[in-house]
Write a protein that holds these residues in place. Structure first.
Motif, PDB file in Angstrom:
ATOM      1  N   ALA A  17       0.679  -2.192   5.674  1.00 56.14           N
ATOM      2  CA  ALA A  17       0.427  -2.725   4.328  1.00 56.14           C
ATOM      3  C   ALA A  17       1.610  -3.553   3.851  1.00 56.14           C
ATOM      4  N   VAL A  18       2.820  -3.100   4.128  1.00 57.34           N
ATOM      5  CA  VAL A  18       4.022  -3.858   3.756  1.00 57.34           C
ATOM      6  C   VAL A  18       4.016  -5.211   4.464  1.00 57.34           C
ATOM      7  N   VAL A  21       1.594  -7.610   2.839  1.00 56.08           N
ATOM      8  CA  VAL A  21       2.114  -8.163   1.579  1.00 56.08           C
ATOM      9  C   VAL A  21       3.179  -9.216   1.874  1.00 56.08           C
ATOM     10  N   GLU A  22       4.073  -8.917   2.811  1.00 54.75           N
ATOM     11  CA  GLU A  22       5.147  -9.856   3.134  1.00 54.75           C
ATOM     12  C   GLU A  22       4.613 -11.157   3.727  1.00 54.75           C
ATOM     13  N   SER A  30       5.007 -10.167  -5.391  1.00 52.69           N
ATOM     14  CA  SER A  30       4.213  -9.255  -4.570  1.00 52.69           C
ATOM     15  C   SER A  30       4.306  -7.831  -5.107  1.00 52.69           C
ATOM     16  N   LEU A  32       2.773  -3.751  -4.034  1.00 52.26           N
ATOM     17  CA  LEU A  32       2.018  -2.861  -3.163  1.00 52.26           C
ATOM     18  C   LEU A  32       1.901  -1.521  -3.861  1.00 52.26           C
ATOM     19  N   VAL A  34       0.820   2.300  -3.698  1.00 49.90           N
ATOM     20  CA  VAL A  34       0.587   3.349  -2.709  1.00 49.90           C
ATOM     21  C   VAL A  34      -0.084   4.512  -3.436  1.00 49.90           C
TER      22      VAL A  34
END
Length: 91
Positions: A17-18, A21-22, A30, A32, A34
């Motif tokens: 997921a990181v 986003v990156e 950005s 994220l 969790v």
């Protein structure tokens, strides 16, 4: 007593997921989120990632007020606001 960190499947999904986003660009905007059931390692995964990447880690809690959030963020970042105030008490 837990003394280590095991990079399990949940941590692997968090890292994916990181990366997603990156790779989307505009890192400055950005975010994220969790989420999940208690006890599956959300906080520990983010805490570990933050430690590995020299990032700030601030765990949000239910009903966290804006002022409290900013105070905690300033404390974690090690910023001394008193040293930055002008003669009128403004930063």
């Amino acid at each position: 007593m837990k003394t280590g960190f095991i990079q399990n499947g949940n941590y692997a999904r968090f890292l994916q997921a990181v990366k997603a986003v990156e790779s989307r660009g505009a890192l400055e905007s950005s975010l994220l989120m969790v989420t999940g059931n208690p006890g599956i390692g959300k906080s520990k995964s983010v805490e570990r990632w933050a430690s590995d990447h020299d990032a700030l880690y601030l765990r949000a809690v239910t009903d966290m007020k804006h002022k409290f959030f900013l105070e905690q963020l300033v404390a974690i970042a090690g910023i001394d606001l008193a040293a930055q105030r002008d003669g009128k008490g403004k930063v």
